[in-house]
Design a protein around this motif. Structure first.
Motif, PDB file in Angstrom:
ATOM      1  N   GLY A 306     -23.985  38.589 -24.759  1.00 54.28           N
ATOM      2  CA  GLY A 306     -23.549  37.635 -26.274  1.00 54.28           C
ATOM      3  C   GLY A 306     -23.888  36.370 -25.439  1.00 54.28           C
ATOM      4  O   GLY A 306     -22.661  35.755 -26.625  1.00 54.28           O
ATOM      5  N   GLU A 313     -21.669  30.894 -26.845  1.00 47.99           N
ATOM      6  CA  GLU A 313     -22.066  32.043 -27.229  1.00 47.99           C
ATOM      7  C   GLU A 313     -22.956  32.251 -28.004  1.00 47.99           C
ATOM      8  O   GLU A 313     -23.107  31.448 -29.488  1.00 47.99           O
ATOM      9  N   ASN A 536     -22.792  41.399 -30.420  1.00 44.94           N
ATOM     10  CA  ASN A 536     -24.013  39.678 -30.240  1.00 44.94           C
ATOM     11  C   ASN A 536     -24.679  39.704 -30.478  1.00 44.94           C
ATOM     12  O   ASN A 536     -25.118  40.868 -31.099  1.00 44.94           O
TER      13      ASN A 536
END
Length: 690
Positions: A306, A313, A536
């Motif tokens: 992720g 992120e 993710n």
């Protein structure tokens, strides 16, 4: 005193019939073929399974500390503390000694049988039992007795090449049978070694070994035995690497428990499991946590799940797009040289890379330390599983073949720090139950075919991964210009080598990497597949390089939306992908209703998701459907998938008409899909709420 045939033993001809009953007639051909192949590797004669002996016809040898008592027998010579047996016959060993050896050096044809009748033999210089020469040797553990064989930590050799290296060591065929107990302490290297064929039938054996537990160089066969092994090296090994027809392991029935520092079971040729119970721990077992790398459409890694290379992120707004900046006149970086991007490597490969010394002049001991294999069951040529119960916990791959693997039955539970099932070539699963509780990747092979069985996979990276085809450079996946450059240079972009084929069975995937990942193509014609893919946006529930054609079965693939893709437009069965405006929590219900008010699909994914791919035989072209969320379900539920469902409440998300084989939807209706950053199968992704 008289003993008879071993009772309750199971032989291969009977197991052929058993395989038919276990798998069912429609699925028995593969199982029967495997069992028949095993039968061709192992044969049992009367001496292997017969334990009868008569006190009048046997020679009794009694050990009393440093003294040895023996009946008059010209074929036995006592030399200090060593008993030498020179002719075939039955020899009963009793008593105990702290420093004695039995050498079988038979000068005639026939069977030498050693009956262990409550004996404890220990040597201070060599193997307590050494079969140097015999047409056939049989060691029988007498019913109701416990027998112990212990060797020293160091051996004294006269001619090392011709000397034993295990507490029980045979240079010829050896069979161990009986209903008694045999305890073997291999303090020097191995516990039990047979340089030719080694068969263990019904006996209860406990082995502790400094190195390998049991070695059958040409063959190891286990039938109705009960074996426990604690080994610093491999648990069970068949090691002949010079004859392509030898080095086979056939596990027919019984119970085998192994705790090994290296591989649990290792063969230079084939491993066949017909029935029995097997519990294996290798390399200390699986790590408590598994560190995984993020794949950007395959080929990348090195970052936490992720995260982008700069540590950010992933989100819909910051997915990397296009190719990296390259100054005019400069060559694009090779794979692994991009800033922050690294080649994707399984844990043990990365570890070996870090440990590799600069000096190429390594000692043999150093090389062994750096390349220690800690797999559960490893076969050089083929690993076949027809039945039985397997519980395996390993640091490296749980089930591994350097060539092909077939699972046609059995109850299999796996935990591993790397692949749960790995075949360098073809992986075939036609029946049985496979439960992967922990893995880096679940099932990996150059080509994978699933036609039956019940499969549950939990993976830190990919759930099922077909790694066949051409390993393209990462830069070739950045935009059209890179693809054009590769085509101009003649570099291969796709390969028909290997594919993922799902023909039946039930598959459940919980993956933090890609759920179903094929570096080539995928075809689904039947079965039920549930993929609860990554949360993710660096991976997708589905990932393929060439095509994913669905012709039948039920496919539900839920996960993040950043790298989500559907199936190929050329599919024969209708499919849609719905992308929601925001991530929905684990357990959120999704209900697809037909225009007639009947349920098409009802599912409550067990992980958070923003996109969901649904394909079902009940989806028909040019018909209308409605998608609901957050309703309450009741019905027959397995792994979040409902059948015979009734619903109550819920929020209407979208009503649509299915106008194409593969539709991409968001809350506003049909949406286009872009090529994204990776090309190939990647990029057939919905646009969320935009």
């Amino acid at each position: 005193m008289r003993r008879g045939l071993i009772k309750g033993r199971v032989i291969l001809p009977f197991l052929i019939g058993m395989a038919i009953m276990i798998t069912g007639c429609s699925k028995s051909n593969e199982s029967v073929a495997i069992v028949e192949s095993a039968q061709s590797l192992v044969s049992y004669d009367k001496e292997d399974t017969y334990t009868e002996w008569n006190e009048q016809d046997a020679t009794t040898i009694t050990f009393n500390d440093q003294s040895i008592d023996i009946e008059d027998n010209n074929s036995v010579v006592i030399n200090d503390n060593t008993v030498e047996i020179h002719t075939s016959g039955t020899y009963v060993l009793e008593g105990s000694s702290r420093d004695s050896q039995v050498i079988v050096d038979a000068e005639d044809e026939g069977t030498v049988r050693l009956v262990l009748n409550g004996v404890s033999l220990e040597s201070t210089s060599t193997a307590p039992i050494f079969v140097k020469q015999a047409d056939k040797a049989v060691i029988t553990a007498e019913e109701g007795t416990s027998n112990t064989i212990t060797d020293p930590t160091e051996y004294v050799y006269e001619e090392e090449a011709d000397e034993p290296k295990a507490a029980i060591y045979s240079k010829d065929d050896l069979t161990i049978n009986g209903t008694g107990t045999l305890i073997v302490n291999g303090n020097y290297k191995d516990g039990i070694t047979g340089k030719d064929d080694l068969k263990i039938i019904e006996a209860t054996i406990e082995v502790t070994a400094e190195d390998d537990g049991i070695v059958g160089r040409d063959l190891f066969a286990m039938n109705d035995a009960f074996i426990t092994i604690d080994a610093g090296g491999d648990g069970v090994k068949s090691s002949n690497d010079t004859d392509e027809n030898k080095a086979n392991i056939v596990l027919e029935s019984g119970s085998l428990t192994i705790d090994a520092g290296s591989d649990g079971i290792q063969s230079e040729n084939t491993v066949t499991i017909v029935d029995g119970e097997y519990t294996i721990t290798a390399g200390g077992g699986s790590p408590e946590t598994i560190e995984a790398t993020t794949e950007f459409g395959g080929g990348f890694g090195g970052q936490g799940q992720g995260t982008m290379p700069n540590g950010q992120e992933f989100s819909e707004g910051n997915m990397p797009q296009g190719k990296p900046d390259v100054a005019e006149g400069e060559e694009p970086p090779e794979q692994g040289e991009m800033d922050g991007f690294e080649n994707r490597q399984p844990p043990e490969q990365a570890q070996e890379t870090e440990q590799a010394p600069n000096n190429t002049e390594e000692t043999e001991e150093t090389e062994e330390d750096e390349t220690t294999s800690t797999k559960g069951i490893k076969a050089e040529n083929k690993l076949d599983i027809v039945g039985g119960s397997l519980t395996i916990d390993t640091n490296d791959d749980a089930l591994h073949s350097n060539n092909n693997m077939v699972v046609a039955g059995g109850e299999i539970t796996l935990s591993t720090g790397d692949d749960a099932l790995h075949a360098d070539n073809e992986m075939t699963i036609s029946d049985g139950s496979i439960q992967v509780d922990k893995s880096y990747e679940g099932i990996e092979g150059k080509s994978i075919t699933v036609s039956g069985g019940d499969i549950h996979v939990t993976a830190e990276d990919d759930g099922i991964n077909v790694n066949g085809g051409t390993d393209q450079m990462a830069m070739q996946r950045f935009g059209e210009s890179q693809t054009e450059n590769a085509e101009e240079s003649g570099e291969e972009q796709e390969s028909d080598e290997g594919k993922l084929l799902i023909e039946g069975g039930s598959i459940y995937i919980d993956a933090n990497g890609d759920g179903l990942d094929s570096n080539t193509s995928a075809v689904m014609t039947g079965g039920t597949v549930l993929v609860y893919g990554p949360a993710n946006s660096g991976n997708g529930a589905l990932d393929y390089d060439q095509s994913f054609e669905i012709e039948g079965g039920t496919l539900i693939a839920a996960g993040s939306s950043g790298m989500a893709e559907g199936v190929s437009e050329s599919s024969k069965q209708s499919t849609f992908m719905m992308t929601f405006p925001e991530t929905l929590g684990a357990g959120t219900t999704v209900y697809v209703e037909g225009s007639n008010g009947e349920a098409v699909v009802a599912v409550a994914p067990e992980k958070a998701f923003q996109s969901i791919v649904i394909s079902s035989p009940d989806l028909k072209q040019d018909e209308s459907y409605t998608i609901y969320t957050n309703g309450e379900f009741s019905g027959d539920e397995v792994d979040g998938f409902y059948q015979n469902v009734t619903t109550e409440g819920g929020t209407k998300v979208l009503e649509f008409s299915l106008t194409s084989t593969m539709m991409y939807l968001n809350e506003s209706g049909e949406t286009e899909h872009s090529s994204g950053m990776f090309g190939g199968g990647r990029g057939q992704q919905g646009q969320g709420g935009s």
